[in-house]
Design a protein around this motif. Structure first.
Motif, short mmCIF file in Angstrom:
data_model
loop_
_atom_site.label_atom_id
_atom_site.label_comp_id
_atom_site.label_asym_id
_atom_site.label_seq_id
_atom_site.Cartn_x
_atom_site.Cartn_y
_atom_site.Cartn_z
N LYS A 56 0.86 -1.17 0.00
CA LYS A 56 0.00 0.00 0.00
C LYS A 56 0.90 1.22 0.00
N GLN A 61 -3.27 0.48 -3.46
CA GLN A 61 -2.89 -0.79 -2.86
C GLN A 61 -3.09 -1.91 -3.85
N PHE A 79 0.17 -5.99 4.97
CA PHE A 79 0.87 -5.09 4.05
C PHE A 79 2.37 -5.13 4.28
#
Length: 94
Positions: A56, A61, A79
């Protein structure tokens, strides 16, 4: 990284993709946003086509293809931050 002493992946854990793969099972990493895409080859089994992690950046993202020498840092919530190894870049992108 010691694969026998962990039950979760701590935020800030950093290493190359190769280090992560030797320290953790792919099934364990998949709980944290890692994916590997495979192709079944008759009589040979599975071949890994590519490996990705969820990233992201700002408001964007998605999945980013990563290679063994790319440095990954786990950010939490599935992430990752990725520092790409420049040897995989096409000359026209430099």
């Amino acid at each position: 990284m010691d694969k026998f002493s962990v039950t979760d992946l701590s935020v800030g854990t950093r290493g190359t993709l190769k280090e992560f793969k030797t320290s953790y099972q792919p099934e364990f990493l998949s709980k944290y946003g890692y994916k590997r895409y495979t192709n079944i080859i008759p009589l040979n089994g599975l071949k890994v086509v590519c490996e990705t992690v969820n990233v992201k950046y700002s408001s964007i993202q998605g999945e980013l293809v990563v290679h063994d020498n790319d440095v990954l840092t786990y950010l939490g919530h599935k992430f990752w931050a990725v520092t790409k190894n420049r040897e995989h870049e096409d000359e026209s992108n430099r």
